[in-house]
Design an enzyme around this catalytic site. Structure first.
Site, PDB file in Angstrom:
ATOM      1  CG  ASP A 198      -1.640   1.172   1.242  1.00 58.04           C
ATOM      2  OD1 ASP A 198      -1.125   2.009   0.992  1.00 58.04           O
ATOM      3  OD2 ASP A 198      -3.135   1.114   1.697  1.00 58.04           O
ATOM      4  CG  HIS A 199       1.606   4.183  -3.577  1.00 57.55           C
ATOM      5  ND1 HIS A 199      -0.116   3.712  -3.884  1.00 57.55           N
ATOM      6  CD2 HIS A 199       1.299   5.349  -3.415  1.00 57.55           C
ATOM      7  CE1 HIS A 199       0.160   5.099  -3.938  1.00 57.55           C
ATOM      8  NE2 HIS A 199       0.678   5.985  -4.030  1.00 57.55           N
ATOM      9  CG  HIS A 262      -4.074   4.550  -0.818  1.00 59.04           C
ATOM     10  ND1 HIS A 262      -3.159   3.422  -1.105  1.00 59.04           N
ATOM     11  CD2 HIS A 262      -4.088   5.301  -2.053  1.00 59.04           C
ATOM     12  CE1 HIS A 262      -2.857   2.877  -2.182  1.00 59.04           C
ATOM     13  NE2 HIS A 262      -3.517   4.021  -3.064  1.00 59.04           N
TER      14      HIS A 262
HETATM   15  C1  BG6 Z   1      -3.665   4.783  -6.531  1.00 59.60           C
HETATM   16  C2  BG6 Z   1      -4.664   5.056  -7.266  1.00 59.60           C
HETATM   17  O1  BG6 Z   1      -3.800   3.556  -5.549  1.00 59.60           O
HETATM   18  O2  BG6 Z   1      -3.424   6.282  -5.595  1.00 59.60           O
HETATM   19  C3  BG6 Z   1      -5.103   6.349  -8.613  1.00 59.60           C
HETATM   20  O3  BG6 Z   1      -5.458   3.836  -7.963  1.00 59.60           O
HETATM   21  C4  BG6 Z   1      -5.039   7.371  -7.243  1.00 59.60           C
HETATM   22  O4  BG6 Z   1      -6.360   6.512  -8.871  1.00 59.60           O
HETATM   23  C5  BG6 Z   1      -3.294   7.183  -6.886  1.00 59.60           C
HETATM   24  O5  BG6 Z   1      -4.379   8.559  -7.700  1.00 59.60           O
HETATM   25  C6  BG6 Z   1      -3.342   8.451  -5.913  1.00 59.60           C
HETATM   26  O6  BG6 Z   1      -1.364   7.935  -5.354  1.00 59.60           O
HETATM   27  P1  BG6 Z   1      -0.832   9.742  -4.861  1.00 59.60           P
HETATM   28  O7  BG6 Z   1       0.233   8.535  -3.871  1.00 59.60           O
HETATM   29  O8  BG6 Z   1      -0.436   9.843  -5.886  1.00 59.60           O
HETATM   30  O9  BG6 Z   1      -1.245  10.332  -3.835  1.00 59.60           O
END
Ligand code: BG6
Length: 512
Positions: A198-199, A262
């Site tokens: 989960d980044h 997230h």
């Molecule tokens: C992804 C979603 O997991 O996270 C996207 O599928 C979203 O819809 C993205 O735009 C957002 O990641 P970050 O790191 O740019 O906030």
């Protein structure tokens, strides 16, 4: 943080981040994630000398390519996507570790060939039979890749090495599909070798939540419903359905795409109890307790506590934009939400009665993710004759961009009259530390190579999060009288219904 030298916590902190040399295999090697995130993350780690020496990267995909042509394509995209720029010399050294293995994801034989390829790498280098498999394919291929890895014996540790798998979201589309995926995973890899990425957990500021809470005496005593009136978690994006994303997004929607994973993870970090130590399981045990304490909603509660909406046409920075239903690859009359706001309660000792407001929306005025804790007001006995201003103290954690933490408080305006104004104490990562944060994927890849799963989701986290989200989805989809779909113009801060949701308790969304 000062930690005495004989404290086991200290050893734990210091022993983190020892990434071991390994072969990393990327399934879905020609896909967007590989080009935009994975290779730039590895390149930046190489540029900072943080990669374990001897790391080898193998791309596995169906298209016909060779090592050289794949490297050239990756170099092109690294130029565009690397956070620290692109140095041809650094790239050349890093690219020497990259190879391409052509194969069909459904073809078991191709995995036997892959095993031979990895054996030959082990014979010729220092990878020591350590293998890290990254599943960056479309989710329908997850089971077949896992089964085929098993068929080729690649799921087993051999000759003293380890074998781990990293799997990307979406981890199911509801509880039962997530359980099915977890079943296949546990049939092929040990839970300890399974890294559900989960980044958001790799973002520097998300990691800082635990430090802010548990390494500072100033905040923790206030971190409970007795002092906190409400908590807000906002994830705003100005993006819509660019890059052909509409097809996937329309089957997911804001709640499945970002809240289930997230934002639930951020909620857990904000609400959890201090873990007994920093081991992956101690931290994840506490997060699971938060998810299990979330008050489940029935259809009526969903109507009262959740707002879903779609954007209509509008503009951002003067650029006219179509509505959600007019975007490419969105089904006619789609009932998928591009925005969701909800009021949730955590029924445990610490948080009894405190509303947590969560909102996520596409095509809002800007990209920003932040968490704010709004403290209860002090007794209004001394300054009640002064013009009333919103006097609550607010602690804000800016997850991105402009990462930092600020505290809003009231102060006397200099001068002979008694006038009170809100002021802000502000900490910015960039000015305090003189450098920006690494990309989330950099930290997470290193952790997986080091065998540290703290920043990855465990099976029960994923399933408990789905249990909560499923109740909302069911109220929207399996209901004769489903809640309405609200609307908001692209470029606005969301539908009025979301403001009304907070207004019911005299609260307002924080201006970002
Ligand atoms: C992804 C979603 O997991 O996270 C996207 O599928 C979203 O819809 C993205 O735009 C957002 O990641 P970050 O790191 O740019 O906030």
């Amino acid at each position: 943080m000062s930690i005495s030298s004989n404290n086991p916590l200290r050893e734990e902190l210091l022993s983190r981040q020892v990434a071991k040399p390994c072969s990393m295999v990327i399934f879905g090697a020609t896909g967007d994630l590989t080009h935009r995130k994975l290779i730039p993350a590895l390149y930046n780690l190489a540029a900072d000398n943080d990669l374990p020496p001897g790391l080898k990267v193998t791309g596995f995909a169906r298209r016909e390519k060779n090592d050289l042509s794949w490297r050239n394509e990756l170099e092109e995209s690294n130029r565009k996507n690397s956070r620290s720029g692109h140095d041809p010399e650094t790239w050349k050294n890093f690219a020497a570790s990259i190879s391409y293995h052509q194969g069909d994801l459904n073809d078991t034989e191709a995995y036997h060939d892959l095993a031979k390829h990895l054996d030959s790498i082990d014979d010729a280098s220092t990878t020591q039979h350590n293998r890290l498999f990254y599943l960056s394919t479309a989710p329908e291929f997850f089971p077949v890749v896992l089964e085929n890895l098993k068929a080729a014996g690649l799921n087993q540790s051999r000759n003293g090495g380890w074998s781990r798998v990293i799997i990307e979201k979406p981890l199911g589309s509801d509880l039962s599909t997530a359980q099915e995926l977890n079943r296949v995973l546990s049939n092929t890899f040990n839970e300890d070798d399974t890294y559900r990425i989960d980044h958001y957990l790799g973002k520097e500021t998300a990691q800082n939540i635990m430090i802010l809470r548990f390494a500072n005496a100033i905040f923790e005593p206030l971190w409970r419903s007795r002092f906190i009136e409400q908590v807000q978690i906002t994830c705003a994006e100005d993006l819509g359905m660019e890059g052909g994303r509409g097809g996937y997004y329309d089957t997911a929607g804001a709640t499945r795409d970002m809240v289930q994973n997230h934002l639930m993870q951020l909620l857990c970090l904000i609400a959890m109890e201090p873990p007994t130590d920093l081991s992956a399981d101690s931290v994840r045990d506490e997060k699971v307790k938060v998810l299990r304490s979330l008050r489940r909603m029935g259809p009526d509660e969903v109507k009262r506590n959740v707002v879903r909406a779609q954007y209509t046409s509008g503009e951002i920075n003067g650029q006219p934009l179509p509505g959600y239903l007019q975007e490419e690859r969105i089904t006619e009359n789609s009932r998928t939400e591009s925005y969701v706001a909800m009021r949730v309660f955590i029924d445990n000792w610490r948080w009894e009665g405190t509303p947590f407001y969560i909102r996520m929306g596409k095509r809002l005025p800007k990209k920003a993710t932040e968490i704010s804790l709004h403290l209860k007001r002090p007794p209004n006995v001394l300054f009640q004759k002064l013009p009333s201003i919103d006097g609550s103290n607010v602690l804000t954690m800016r997850i991105q961009p402009d990462e930092g933490v600020s505290v809003r408080m009231l102060s006397k305006l200099p001068g002979n009259d008694l006038k009170i104004e809100p002021v802000k104490m502000d900490f910015h990562y960039l000015s305090s530390f003189g450098k920006g944060s690494p990309e989330a994927y950099e930290r997470l890849l290193l952790d997986a190579m080091a065998g540290d799963a703290t920043l990855f989701a465990r099976r029960d986290e994923v399933e408990n999060a789905w249990l909560f989200i499923d109740a909302i989805q069911n109220a929207w989809h399996d209901n004769d009288n489903p809640p309405a779909m609200a609307e908001y113009p692209a470029g606005s801060w969301g539908p009025v219904e979301a403001d009304q949701l907070l207004g019911e308790r005299g609260h307002k969304w924080r201006e970002i």
